[in-house]
Design a protein around this motif. Structure first.
Motif, PDB file in Angstrom:
ATOM      1  N   CYS A 208       0.905  -1.152  -0.282  1.00  0.00           N
ATOM      2  CA  CYS A 208       0.043  -0.115   0.225  1.00  0.00           C
ATOM      3  C   CYS A 208       0.939   1.168  -0.106  1.00  0.00           C
ATOM      4  CB  CYS A 208      -0.805   0.066   1.121  1.00  0.00           C
ATOM      5  SG  CYS A 208      -2.116   1.411   1.192  1.00  0.00           S
ATOM      6  N   LYS A 209       0.489   2.225  -0.899  1.00  0.00           N
ATOM      7  CA  LYS A 209       1.349   3.708  -0.848  1.00  0.00           C
ATOM      8  C   LYS A 209       0.839   4.533   0.150  1.00  0.00           C
ATOM      9  CE  LYS A 209       3.338   2.178  -4.689  1.00  0.00           C
ATOM     10  NZ  LYS A 209       2.774   0.678  -4.732  1.00  0.00           N
ATOM     11  N   GLN A 210      -0.397   4.013   0.782  1.00  0.00           N
ATOM     12  CA  GLN A 210      -0.759   5.215   1.825  1.00  0.00           C
ATOM     13  C   GLN A 210      -0.344   5.016   3.153  1.00  0.00           C
ATOM     14  OE1 GLN A 210      -5.141   6.076   1.704  1.00  0.00           O
ATOM     15  NE2 GLN A 210      -5.079   4.841  -0.181  1.00  0.00           N
ATOM     16  N   CYS A 211      -0.354   3.589   3.443  1.00  0.00           N
ATOM     17  CA  CYS A 211       0.187   3.013   4.770  1.00  0.00           C
ATOM     18  C   CYS A 211       1.707   2.993   4.639  1.00  0.00           C
ATOM     19  CB  CYS A 211      -0.716   1.608   5.108  1.00  0.00           C
ATOM     20  SG  CYS A 211      -2.257   1.720   5.040  1.00  0.00           S
ATOM     21  N   VAL A 212       2.478   3.961   4.603  1.00  0.00           N
ATOM     22  CA  VAL A 212       3.789   3.875   4.727  1.00  0.00           C
ATOM     23  C   VAL A 212       4.528   3.937   6.157  1.00  0.00           C
ATOM     24  CG1 VAL A 212       6.093   5.280   4.160  1.00  0.00           C
ATOM     25  CG2 VAL A 212       4.154   5.192   2.619  1.00  0.00           C
ATOM     26  N   GLU A 213       3.587   4.609   7.169  1.00  0.00           N
ATOM     27  CA  GLU A 213       4.543   4.622   8.354  1.00  0.00           C
ATOM     28  C   GLU A 213       4.072   3.355   9.220  1.00  0.00           C
ATOM     29  OE1 GLU A 213       6.006   6.984  10.199  1.00  0.00           O
ATOM     30  OE2 GLU A 213       6.232   8.080   8.220  1.00  0.00           O
ATOM     31  N   MET A 214       3.055   2.358   8.638  1.00  0.00           N
ATOM     32  CA  MET A 214       2.929   1.379   9.290  1.00  0.00           C
ATOM     33  C   MET A 214       4.084   0.372   9.153  1.00  0.00           C
ATOM     34  SD  MET A 214       2.241  -1.919   8.146  1.00  0.00           S
ATOM     35  CE  MET A 214       1.611  -1.644   6.212  1.00  0.00           C
ATOM     36  N   LYS A 215       4.837   0.549   7.958  1.00  0.00           N
ATOM     37  CA  LYS A 215       5.762  -0.324   7.533  1.00  0.00           C
ATOM     38  C   LYS A 215       6.942  -0.221   8.531  1.00  0.00           C
ATOM     39  CE  LYS A 215       4.697  -0.459   2.758  1.00  0.00           C
ATOM     40  NZ  LYS A 215       5.252  -0.100   1.182  1.00  0.00           N
ATOM     41  N   ARG A 216       7.152   0.863   9.227  1.00  0.00           N
ATOM     42  CA  ARG A 216       8.402   1.241  10.189  1.00  0.00           C
ATOM     43  C   ARG A 216       8.729   0.034  10.968  1.00  0.00           C
ATOM     44  NH1 ARG A 216      10.494   6.099   9.616  1.00  0.00           N
ATOM     45  NH2 ARG A 216       8.675   7.133   8.917  1.00  0.00           N
ATOM     46  N   ASN A 217       7.535  -0.158  11.904  1.00  0.00           N
ATOM     47  CA  ASN A 217       8.118  -1.318  12.624  1.00  0.00           C
ATOM     48  C   ASN A 217       7.414  -2.725  12.456  1.00  0.00           C
ATOM     49  OD1 ASN A 217       9.533   0.854  14.409  1.00  0.00           O
ATOM     50  ND2 ASN A 217       7.434   1.526  14.921  1.00  0.00           N
ATOM     51  N   ALA A 218       6.948  -2.751  11.166  1.00  0.00           N
ATOM     52  CA  ALA A 218       6.239  -4.102  10.798  1.00  0.00           C
ATOM     53  C   ALA A 218       7.406  -5.453  10.794  1.00  0.00           C
ATOM     54  CB  ALA A 218       5.677  -3.889   9.371  1.00  0.00           C
ATOM     55  N   PRO A 219       6.987  -6.582  11.148  1.00  0.00           N
ATOM     56  CA  PRO A 219       7.700  -7.646  10.893  1.00  0.00           C
ATOM     57  C   PRO A 219       8.334  -7.783   9.503  1.00  0.00           C
ATOM     58  CG  PRO A 219       5.614  -8.388  11.156  1.00  0.00           C
ATOM     59  CD  PRO A 219       5.642  -6.865  11.385  1.00  0.00           C
ATOM     60  N   GLN A 220       9.588  -8.395   9.232  1.00  0.00           N
ATOM     61  CA  GLN A 220      10.188  -8.331   7.868  1.00  0.00           C
ATOM     62  C   GLN A 220      10.120  -9.879   7.486  1.00  0.00           C
ATOM     63  OE1 GLN A 220      13.773  -6.333   7.337  1.00  0.00           O
ATOM     64  NE2 GLN A 220      12.886  -4.416   8.238  1.00  0.00           N
TER      65      GLN A 220
END
Length: 420
Positions: A208-220
């Motif tokens: 998603c191009k909107q939920c960028v901040e969500m990725k900051r601490n998301a599991p990889q």
């Protein structure tokens, strides 16, 4: 006043300069694909809708929002193809290509259809070329596909191409990662679309191009890969390093279609304006989704032709048709007949010529020859037509020579050779 019709929104006529770029891209794709051992395939524009609902996935944006569906008078549910891989796999299974020497390597170049908001480089009828390798897979074939696409883009003059790459894991390790991601997403601030995706297809949230901040601490997902998937990714990166293809490891890269598994990648141009050109990856599970029994190893990539054209223009690549060096002008009905015959003789001899058979004025024909900047003009009047001869005019010096028609091709070939 008669009604003037226009193309539907997001669809365009292929003509003029755009057509010239498309021809250049097509010729380059064919040349490189043949070199790498790919044979051409073109599937129908319409497929059984289930080819995409099963193969691409019911919860994907393509199937949920973007497909053009129709029902025939006979009651069949068909869809305009939104992508190429599922159709190629359907063809592979239908025609028992598994009986051939494996892997089967196929390439395509054609139009596809998705109902989405038109914007620069994104249309409702768009063109793609794709490379598919079915019957075997592994880091070597993944890397070879990337090499082939990179070679096509390089030959077309596209600059600063970088491959972003990740591994989505197999059914087992991806399942573990999905569980961790779902748990994380329950507490994350998501857009309305991603709230639905987090339940049906949580991996799509990472795209998603909107939920960028969500990725900051998301599991990889790279932290959850099993030994085999980690090794696949490592070997592929080593192969790319060996051939000098620049890449970025992107732990949040996912492909939006259900059939992908293992290595996935996308091609971007870097610079002032980054442009996504397309991507691909491993899809070992697609065969089973389309009724082909057990998993069949496969890998492939698809690239947007309109995107490539934009990248070429951004890189300052100009594509022009080869200009003729010969113009044939006529005066009178008898000369016009001879003109047609001479034009065919040039075609058979591989000499690029131009004519204006629809014009009768010699002056207007010579004006056109000047506009085309041809080197020589063949002039046939009534006298020449009766004598079976022509006049060759040097358009730079104005000098003229009379030549018999039977010797014309030989004479022109010699002049072209001397001019090089």
């Amino acid at each position: 006043m008669p009604q003037k019709f226009q193309t539907p929104s997001g669809m365009h006529d292929l003509l003029g300069t755009r057509a010239i770029y498309f021809e250049k891209i097509y010729d380059t794709v064919v040349k490189i694909a043949r070199f790498y051992g790919f044979d051409r395939i073109e599937t129908p524009l319409l497929e059984d809708t289930r080819v995409f609902t099963r193969g691409v996935g019911l919860s994907t944006d393509i199937v949920e929002k973007e497909m053009y569906n129709l029902k025939t008078k006979g009651g069949d549910n068909l869809s305009l193809r939104p992508e190429g891989t599922a159709s190629v796999m359907r063809s592979y299974l239908e025609h028992d290509m598994y009986t051939k020497s494996q892997p089967v390597k196929l390439f395509y170049f054609g139009p596809f259809f998705r109902y989405e908001r038109p914007q620069a480089g994104r249309y409702r009828q768009f063109w793609q070329f794709g490379l598919e390798t079915i019957g075997k897979s592994g880091p070597g074939l993944d890397a070879q596909t990337i090499c082939a696409v990179y070679a096509i883009l390089s030959d077309l003059g596209v600059k600063d191409v970088v491959v972003e790459i990740n591994n989505m894991g197999d059914a087992k390790c991806r399942g573990i990662f999905k569980g961790a991601l779902k748990k994380y997403l329950k507490k994350a601030n998501l857009c309305s679309d991603c709230k639905k995706r987090s339940v049906k297809n949580p991996l799509r949230v990472l795209d998603c191009k909107q939920c960028v901040e969500m990725k900051r601490n998301a599991p990889q997902i790279i932290d959850y890969l099993c030994k085999d998937c980690r090794e696949d990714l490592k070997k592929t990166l080593e192969l790319l390093e060996e051939v000098g293809i620049p890449y970025d490891l992107n732990p949040f890269l996912v492909r939006g279609l259900d059939y992908y598994t293992g290595n996935v990648y996308e091609f971007f141009t870097k610079g002032k304006e980054s442009l996504a050109l397309g991507g691909g990856g491993r899809y070992d599970g697609l065969s089973e989704l389309l009724g082909g029994g057990e998993d069949l190893p496969a890998t492939g990539a698809a690239i947007g032709v309109e995107r490539v054209m934009l990248a070429m223009k951004s890189a300052g690549v100009e594509v022009k048709r080869e200009k003729p060096q010969i113009f044939i002008a006529h005066l009178g009905d008898l000369a016009k007949k001879k003109c047609l015959k001479i034009f065919e003789d040039f075609r058979k001899a591989g000499i690029l010529a131009h004519e204006s058979i629809g014009r009768d004025s010699l002056k207007s024909q010579l004006n056109q020859a000047n506009k085309l900047s041809v080197k020589w003009t063949i002039i046939i009047g009534r006298e020449e037509a009766i004598e079976n001869s022509v006049v060759i005019r040097d358009m730079n010096t104005g000098s003229q020579d009379k030549v018999e028609i039977k010797d014309l091709v030989k004479e022109v070939k010699q002049r072209l050779k001397n001019a090089k």
